[in-house]
Motif scaffolding. Structure first.
Motif, PDB file in Angstrom:
ATOM      1  N   ASN A  89      38.380  55.659  39.527  1.00  0.00           N
ATOM      2  CA  ASN A  89      39.287  54.726  38.854  1.00  0.00           C
ATOM      3  C   ASN A  89      38.700  53.339  38.687  1.00  0.00           C
ATOM      4  O   ASN A  89      39.400  52.410  38.283  1.00  0.00           O
ATOM      5  CB  ASN A  89      40.604  54.634  39.640  1.00  0.00           C
ATOM      6  CG  ASN A  89      41.403  55.917  39.528  1.00  0.00           C
ATOM      7  OD1 ASN A  89      41.619  56.415  38.439  1.00  0.00           O
ATOM      8  ND2 ASN A  89      41.798  56.477  40.648  1.00  0.00           N
ATOM      9  N   LEU A  90      37.426  53.199  39.052  1.00  0.00           N
ATOM     10  CA  LEU A  90      36.790  51.886  38.943  1.00  0.00           C
ATOM     11  C   LEU A  90      35.613  51.972  37.972  1.00  0.00           C
ATOM     12  O   LEU A  90      34.855  52.958  37.987  1.00  0.00           O
ATOM     13  CB  LEU A  90      36.293  51.423  40.319  1.00  0.00           C
ATOM     14  CG  LEU A  90      37.375  51.350  41.407  1.00  0.00           C
ATOM     15  CD1 LEU A  90      36.752  51.104  42.764  1.00  0.00           C
ATOM     16  CD2 LEU A  90      38.383  50.257  41.080  1.00  0.00           C
ATOM     17  N   ASP A  91      35.460  50.949  37.163  1.00  0.00           N
ATOM     18  CA  ASP A  91      34.396  50.943  36.154  1.00  0.00           C
ATOM     19  C   ASP A  91      33.019  51.209  36.745  1.00  0.00           C
ATOM     20  O   ASP A  91      32.225  51.956  36.188  1.00  0.00           O
ATOM     21  CB  ASP A  91      34.369  49.581  35.439  1.00  0.00           C
ATOM     22  CG  ASP A  91      35.549  49.416  34.497  1.00  0.00           C
ATOM     23  OD1 ASP A  91      36.192  50.429  34.192  1.00  0.00           O
ATOM     24  OD2 ASP A  91      35.837  48.276  34.103  1.00  0.00           O
ATOM     25  N   LEU A  94      31.721  54.817  37.208  1.00  0.00           N
ATOM     26  CA  LEU A  94      31.655  55.767  36.089  1.00  0.00           C
ATOM     27  C   LEU A  94      30.237  56.151  35.650  1.00  0.00           C
ATOM     28  O   LEU A  94      29.961  57.343  35.500  1.00  0.00           O
ATOM     29  CB  LEU A  94      32.482  55.233  34.915  1.00  0.00           C
ATOM     30  CG  LEU A  94      33.988  55.342  35.178  1.00  0.00           C
ATOM     31  CD1 LEU A  94      34.779  54.504  34.197  1.00  0.00           C
ATOM     32  CD2 LEU A  94      34.448  56.794  35.104  1.00  0.00           C
ATOM     33  N   PHE A 119      31.196  56.984  26.683  1.00  0.00           N
ATOM     34  CA  PHE A 119      31.303  55.849  27.594  1.00  0.00           C
ATOM     35  C   PHE A 119      30.723  54.581  26.956  1.00  0.00           C
ATOM     36  O   PHE A 119      31.269  53.496  27.126  1.00  0.00           O
ATOM     37  CB  PHE A 119      30.575  56.168  28.912  1.00  0.00           C
ATOM     38  CG  PHE A 119      30.676  55.067  29.929  1.00  0.00           C
ATOM     39  CD1 PHE A 119      31.855  54.829  30.605  1.00  0.00           C
ATOM     40  CD2 PHE A 119      29.575  54.254  30.206  1.00  0.00           C
ATOM     41  CE1 PHE A 119      31.963  53.811  31.539  1.00  0.00           C
ATOM     42  CE2 PHE A 119      29.671  53.240  31.143  1.00  0.00           C
ATOM     43  CZ  PHE A 119      30.861  53.015  31.811  1.00  0.00           C
ATOM     44  N   ARG A 122      32.842  52.083  24.849  1.00  0.00           N
ATOM     45  CA  ARG A 122      33.738  51.094  25.447  1.00  0.00           C
ATOM     46  C   ARG A 122      33.154  49.688  25.363  1.00  0.00           C
ATOM     47  O   ARG A 122      33.858  48.712  25.554  1.00  0.00           O
ATOM     48  CB  ARG A 122      33.999  51.423  26.907  1.00  0.00           C
ATOM     49  CG  ARG A 122      32.792  51.146  27.791  1.00  0.00           C
ATOM     50  CD  ARG A 122      33.112  51.338  29.230  1.00  0.00           C
ATOM     51  NE  ARG A 122      33.778  50.193  29.806  1.00  0.00           N
ATOM     52  CZ  ARG A 122      33.257  49.369  30.700  1.00  0.00           C
ATOM     53  NH1 ARG A 122      32.033  49.554  31.130  1.00  0.00           N
ATOM     54  NH2 ARG A 122      33.926  48.374  31.189  1.00  0.00           N
ATOM     55  N   PHE A 167      30.635  43.340  28.876  1.00  0.00           N
ATOM     56  CA  PHE A 167      31.551  44.182  29.647  1.00  0.00           C
ATOM     57  C   PHE A 167      32.666  43.397  30.333  1.00  0.00           C
ATOM     58  O   PHE A 167      33.774  43.878  30.475  1.00  0.00           O
ATOM     59  CB  PHE A 167      30.786  44.992  30.698  1.00  0.00           C
ATOM     60  CG  PHE A 167      29.892  46.022  30.087  1.00  0.00           C
ATOM     61  CD1 PHE A 167      30.426  47.003  29.262  1.00  0.00           C
ATOM     62  CD2 PHE A 167      28.534  45.996  30.308  1.00  0.00           C
ATOM     63  CE1 PHE A 167      29.620  47.953  28.673  1.00  0.00           C
ATOM     64  CE2 PHE A 167      27.713  46.941  29.722  1.00  0.00           C
ATOM     65  CZ  PHE A 167      28.251  47.925  28.909  1.00  0.00           C
ATOM     66  N   TYR A 168      32.355  42.218  30.797  1.00  0.00           N
ATOM     67  CA  TYR A 168      33.345  41.470  31.566  1.00  0.00           C
ATOM     68  C   TYR A 168      33.478  40.030  31.071  1.00  0.00           C
ATOM     69  O   TYR A 168      32.559  39.500  30.471  1.00  0.00           O
ATOM     70  CB  TYR A 168      32.950  41.433  33.053  1.00  0.00           C
ATOM     71  CG  TYR A 168      32.904  42.785  33.691  1.00  0.00           C
ATOM     72  CD1 TYR A 168      34.075  43.447  34.049  1.00  0.00           C
ATOM     73  CD2 TYR A 168      31.686  43.412  33.920  1.00  0.00           C
ATOM     74  CE1 TYR A 168      34.033  44.697  34.631  1.00  0.00           C
ATOM     75  CE2 TYR A 168      31.631  44.669  34.514  1.00  0.00           C
ATOM     76  CZ  TYR A 168      32.806  45.307  34.862  1.00  0.00           C
ATOM     77  OH  TYR A 168      32.768  46.550  35.430  1.00  0.00           O
ATOM     78  N   GLU A 279      40.207  45.952  23.656  1.00  0.00           N
ATOM     79  CA  GLU A 279      39.355  46.509  24.714  1.00  0.00           C
ATOM     80  C   GLU A 279      39.649  47.990  24.919  1.00  0.00           C
ATOM     81  O   GLU A 279      40.783  48.443  24.768  1.00  0.00           O
ATOM     82  CB  GLU A 279      39.617  45.745  26.021  1.00  0.00           C
ATOM     83  CG  GLU A 279      38.520  45.955  27.040  1.00  0.00           C
ATOM     84  CD  GLU A 279      38.460  44.819  28.075  1.00  0.00           C
ATOM     85  OE1 GLU A 279      38.670  43.656  27.708  1.00  0.00           O
ATOM     86  OE2 GLU A 279      38.199  45.143  29.236  1.00  0.00           O
ATOM     87  N   ASN A 281      39.243  50.780  27.941  1.00  0.00           N
ATOM     88  CA  ASN A 281      38.885  51.051  29.336  1.00  0.00           C
ATOM     89  C   ASN A 281      38.771  52.558  29.520  1.00  0.00           C
ATOM     90  O   ASN A 281      39.716  53.284  29.233  1.00  0.00           O
ATOM     91  CB  ASN A 281      39.938  50.479  30.288  1.00  0.00           C
ATOM     92  CG  ASN A 281      39.886  48.965  30.317  1.00  0.00           C
ATOM     93  OD1 ASN A 281      38.807  48.379  30.400  1.00  0.00           O
ATOM     94  ND2 ASN A 281      41.028  48.313  30.202  1.00  0.00           N
ATOM     95  N   PRO A 282      37.630  53.043  29.998  1.00  0.00           N
ATOM     96  CA  PRO A 282      37.413  54.491  30.084  1.00  0.00           C
ATOM     97  C   PRO A 282      37.967  55.072  31.386  1.00  0.00           C
ATOM     98  O   PRO A 282      37.325  55.890  32.038  1.00  0.00           O
ATOM     99  CB  PRO A 282      35.887  54.605  30.038  1.00  0.00           C
ATOM    100  CG  PRO A 282      35.413  53.347  30.665  1.00  0.00           C
ATOM    101  CD  PRO A 282      36.443  52.286  30.400  1.00  0.00           C
ATOM    102  N   ARG A 283      39.113  54.648  31.774  1.00  0.00           N
ATOM    103  CA  ARG A 283      39.738  55.052  33.041  1.00  0.00           C
ATOM    104  C   ARG A 283      41.209  54.656  32.968  1.00  0.00           C
ATOM    105  O   ARG A 283      41.640  54.024  32.011  1.00  0.00           O
ATOM    106  CB  ARG A 283      39.083  54.328  34.214  1.00  0.00           C
ATOM    107  CG  ARG A 283      39.055  52.846  33.958  1.00  0.00           C
ATOM    108  CD  ARG A 283      38.963  51.951  35.122  1.00  0.00           C
ATOM    109  NE  ARG A 283      38.809  50.587  34.686  1.00  0.00           N
ATOM    110  CZ  ARG A 283      39.773  49.802  34.251  1.00  0.00           C
ATOM    111  NH1 ARG A 283      41.014  50.238  34.162  1.00  0.00           N
ATOM    112  NH2 ARG A 283      39.543  48.565  33.865  1.00  0.00           N
TER     113      ARG A 283
END
Lengths: 346, 78
Positions: A89-91, A94, A119, A122, A167-168, A279, A281-283
């Protein structure tokens, strides 16, 4: 048959992870008979103490400590307790898990993740491409790597604009000096390139969903954030039915063949009937339990698909359902903390 | 479909717009108008209902209705 399901992101404090919500969702599907294995990175992660949701917790080494330490720890969890499936569940987890998903699968630990190619979509530098594919709009943006390009981009896009890392991090700049300052901050922390993006106005809405990798939906729910914390985390929200946004999410699943959970962050301009993709998010997002609460248990459906169990069809959910997050407290023995800290498991 | 048809309303005058996630409160006059518009009633029919239900003459009802409809338009609900 009991299923031992590893769930990470069980931090549930001011910046909550998605794990506890995912674990709650899995527990609610009684047919799964899920034993939740909490995968924590710190002995203080609250989920590790929530024994009505997490059956046993293990401390993991950070993914950045390398493949061997991380994967071997998962094998240890499988051998000593049981681990049939991992829900990252965390980037940061992955890339590693996507890369080694086949190896894990051979060892009897299933995952349900996007491909490496999916992936990459994203990335904020690919947003326009994805938005166009799913019928969304995207704010005009330019990828830059120098001051010269920065000045030209500000001229082209106008002010105010958003200055973003790939990414951030994202900052709003109202003036050129502000844009330069944000650019420097992002480069120092996250490196190149930097993205400059037009500011768009509308309602902040999000979609949580999952695809089965074959173009079919495992559930989609749209919400609007009503109140957020200082960290931008939702604490009150409401389910919405914005057709354009939901259709876009379905297209995200069918056109891209997306596999696994995702969250699409959007700005919806209802007047112009535009949905801007901000954005991907892959989760799961931290609020994913909201979908379960309105009858769309996406997390359970992912596990069902992974183990060949029948998928629950969710044709509809009600708009106007309210989500309220609250804080709670728990008193327990210090021994539990000591055990987690010293032995690395609860 | 007009957005007004999708509005969820209750008898206390709480109105929720499922497309935009916005909620509003309206008084009994507003509630009557929204319900009537949802049912596809004409402006003349709504004015008659207002006159019958509330102590108001036709001219005043017409002014209030036009005003309220403009408000709904400004919110893109009509």
């Amino acid at each position: 048959m009991e299923l031992f399901i590893g769930v990470s992101g069980i931090n549930a404090f001011d910046n909550p992870g998605p794990g506890v919500g995912v674990a709650k969702s899995l527990k609610e599907d009684k047919e799964l008979k899920a034993k939740i294995v909490g995968l924590a990175y710190d002995a203080m992660e609250p989920g590790a103490y929530m024994d009505w949701v997490v059956d046993k917790a293990f401390i993991l080494p950070y993914p950045s400590s390398g493949y061997e330490a991380f994967i071997n720890r998962l094998y240890y969890v499988k051998e000593t307790f049981g681990l049939d499936f991992v829900f990252p569940n965390l980037d940061a987890e992955l890339p590693l898990l996507i890369k080694y998903q086949e190896e894990l699968g051979r060892a009897g630990i299933k995952t349900f993740l996007p491909t490496a190619e999916q992936f990459k979509l994203r990335g904020k530098d690919r947003l326009e491409e994805v938005a166009a594919k799913i019928g969304f709009d995207s704010p005009r943006s330019l990828v830059i790597t120098s001051y010269d390009e920065l000045y030209k981009a500000v001229e082209k896009l106008g002010l105010p604009l958003m200055v973003k890392g790939v990414f951030y991090k994202a900052y709003k700049a109202n003036t050129l000096p502000e844009a330069v300052s944000h650019y420097n901050k992002i480069v120092a922390e996250w490196g190149y390139p930097v993205i400059l993006q037009q500011v768009v106005y509308g309602d902040e809405m999000n979609v949580v969903g999952a695809g089965d990798g074959e173009g079919n939906s495992l559930g989609v729910v749209g919400i609007k954030k009503l109140w957020i914390t200082e960290l931008g985390k939702i604490w009150t929200g409401v389910t919405v039915k914005n057709e354009k946004m939901l259709q876009g999410a379905e297209k995200f699943i069918s056109e891209l063949g997306w596999k696994g959970p995702f969250e699409l962050e959007c700005i919806v301009d209802t007047k112009e009937n535009k949905v801007y993709l901000i954005e991907i998010n892959p989760r799961f997002p931290a609020w994913s339990y909201f979908s379960t609460g309105v009858g769309v248990n996406i997390a359970a459906n992912i596990v069902r698909k992974a183990f060949g169990m029948p998928i629950r069809e969710f044709k509809d959910y009600e708009a106007g359902k309210l989500y309220v997050r609250f804080t709670d407290d728990l008193i327990t023995d210090m021994e539990r903390f000591q055990k987690l800290l010293v032995r690395g498991e609860s | 479909m007009q957005r007004i048809a999708q509005l969820a309303i209750n008898e206390e005058g709480f109105v929720f717009d499922p497309v935009q996630g916005e909620s509003f409160t309206v008084n009994q006059t507003g509630l009557l108008i929204i319900k009537a518009l949802k049912e596809g009633k004409s402006q003349e029919e709504i004015i008659r209902e207002l006159v019958n239900r509330f102590e108001v003459d036709e001219d005043k009802a017409r002014i209030d209705l036009v005003d309220f409809i403009e408000k709904l338009r400004s919110l893109n609900l009509l």
